[in-house]
Design a protein around this motif. Sequence first.
Motif, PDB file in Angstrom:
ATOM      1  N   LEU A 326       0.720  -1.147   0.430  1.00 19.59           N
ATOM      2  CA  LEU A 326      -0.026   0.326  -0.154  1.00 19.59           C
ATOM      3  C   LEU A 326       0.875   1.184   0.044  1.00 19.59           C
ATOM      4  CD1 LEU A 326      -2.464  -1.043   2.752  1.00 19.59           C
ATOM      5  CD2 LEU A 326      -3.023  -0.570   0.125  1.00 19.59           C
ATOM      6  N   ASP A 327       2.595   1.124   0.119  1.00 22.39           N
ATOM      7  CA  ASP A 327       3.019   2.249  -0.343  1.00 22.39           C
ATOM      8  C   ASP A 327       3.138   3.642   1.515  1.00 22.39           C
ATOM      9  OD1 ASP A 327       5.015   3.513  -0.063  1.00 22.39           O
ATOM     10  OD2 ASP A 327       4.015   4.952  -2.043  1.00 22.39           O
ATOM     11  N   ILE A 328       3.128   2.747   2.454  1.00 25.35           N
ATOM     12  CA  ILE A 328       2.828   3.319   3.591  1.00 25.35           C
ATOM     13  C   ILE A 328       4.231   3.868   4.455  1.00 25.35           C
ATOM     14  CG2 ILE A 328       1.582   3.848   5.641  1.00 25.35           C
ATOM     15  CD1 ILE A 328      -0.994   1.805   4.894  1.00 25.35           C
ATOM     16  N   ARG A 329       4.592   4.789   4.249  1.00 30.65           N
ATOM     17  CA  ARG A 329       5.596   4.979   5.120  1.00 30.65           C
ATOM     18  C   ARG A 329       6.007   6.199   5.836  1.00 30.65           C
ATOM     19  NH1 ARG A 329      10.112   3.851   0.399  1.00 30.65           N
ATOM     20  NH2 ARG A 329       8.600   3.452  -0.899  1.00 30.65           N
ATOM     21  N   THR A 330       7.274   6.219   6.903  1.00 31.00           N
ATOM     22  CA  THR A 330       7.422   6.948   7.638  1.00 31.00           C
ATOM     23  C   THR A 330       8.345   8.039   7.640  1.00 31.00           C
ATOM     24  OG1 THR A 330       7.441   7.263  10.471  1.00 31.00           O
ATOM     25  CG2 THR A 330       8.022   5.380   9.372  1.00 31.00           C
ATOM     26  N   ARG A 331       8.237   8.961   7.590  1.00 29.00           N
ATOM     27  CA  ARG A 331       9.507   9.891   7.657  1.00 29.00           C
ATOM     28  C   ARG A 331      10.691   9.782   8.574  1.00 29.00           C
ATOM     29  NH1 ARG A 331       7.063  13.682   7.632  1.00 29.00           N
ATOM     30  NH2 ARG A 331       7.057  14.699   5.192  1.00 29.00           N
ATOM     31  N   SER A 332      11.591   9.373   8.586  1.00 26.74           N
ATOM     32  CA  SER A 332      12.539   9.150   9.726  1.00 26.74           C
ATOM     33  C   SER A 332      13.302  10.634  10.334  1.00 26.74           C
ATOM     34  CB  SER A 332      14.017   8.777   9.048  1.00 26.74           C
ATOM     35  OG  SER A 332      14.822   8.058   9.693  1.00 26.74           O
TER      36      SER A 332
END
Length: 445
Positions: A326-332
Amino acid sequence: EVIAEKKKQKLPCTAELAEAQKLHGQLKRLESETSTWASDRDATLKLLGNVLDPSVPCSDSEEHNEVMAVWPPAELPPCSVSSFTPPSSGARGQHDDLLWRIGGYDPDRGTKVAGSRGFFLEDVGVLLNQALLNFGLAFLRQRGYKAIQPPYMMRKELMADLAQLSDFNDQLYKVSKGDSPGDGDKYLIATSEQPLCALHAKELLDVETLPRRYAGLSSCFRTELGKAGKENRGIFRVHQFEKVEQFCITDGDLSTSQQMLSEMLETAQDFYKALGIPHRVVKVVSGELNDAAVMKFDLEGWFAGQGVYRELVSCSNCTDFQSRALDIRTRSERAKEKPRFVHLLNATLVAAGRCLCCLLETYQTSTGVRVPDALVPFMGPLGLGHGQDSNSNWHVAEARNQKEVWTSCPSSARAAVWQRHRRFHVSHPMASWRTSTRSSCTSHT
């Protein structure tokens, strides 16, 4: 360049033009083949499941599920299900008959209207079902969960990123195409986990907003093909039911998501302790895990009328398996690092119909079914006059024969449960046995 130079010098370039046209055709064919190969590659990759946690028992049989905990506590170390001897149940009624006897449901007219496994919940059945959902939402909100009610239909392309291929035929109901050309085919959800997974599709989440805890409330729709039988009588396994789901999002660190898994499992255990339902927790074997989960725990309630433990809760850590699709990411937090895929976790809190079945068998008495103390505030006002106090709440009276509710519990732990639940009994005619006989109503499969 050769063609351009020859044209500039007004020299013949017929051969070069033919060769360029040929190369252009080959390039177009290769691009088309590459697209097809990429689609085939992605489809094949979707068949590969997540990497299992090393602690997961390796077996294809549920009998080898590892028993991790039992409540009320018993003198039992972790062991396999096959080597665990549950307490005897004695002569007690089963949930389908009990629900009918208190006037809680009508299976005959339900199957007439909806077909196999259809039913009407009535009166106290409706109130108990709703009380479980409301208690579940209140329970999670007290623990920092955000209540959310998702859509009951999902677009096919999003559902395909979440559901296994076999689920499309074995579990999911397809909804016919809408009037708008952009609508496309849709599927009814089998659990609120599915739309909650897609809630943040193609989004970049700020790491400071994690973890996120959602309490999903929804109706669930499942075809349940090939699962009819005596063990699925009544409303235990049906095509439509209501559920409150825990759904959590953490950053991409495995230790963080495993800690969240433990927290979610503990939340489920505390919920069923509050309801006074004896249960055990098992770690599920590898052969029974779906493609997404690296690890799964089941909480199984003790069904006193049947003398067996049956699944009430499934609690899974899917790590980044679904978030990649689903292309769910978190910004580091570190600007130079690339965004990471988040980890997604899900756990049932209460599937109302199934939990109601367990409650009926647990709290049956010689005169009816006692409503657990935790649910009493969620049962009214009823506006029925009898069995209510001046504030139109459930009337709570002293129990006359409370001890028999716990005769099927492990004897070593009965005392603690008895001390907590001995005091109250809901005396309301809707929770008492019918005086009429059950004629055409048989086991509902």
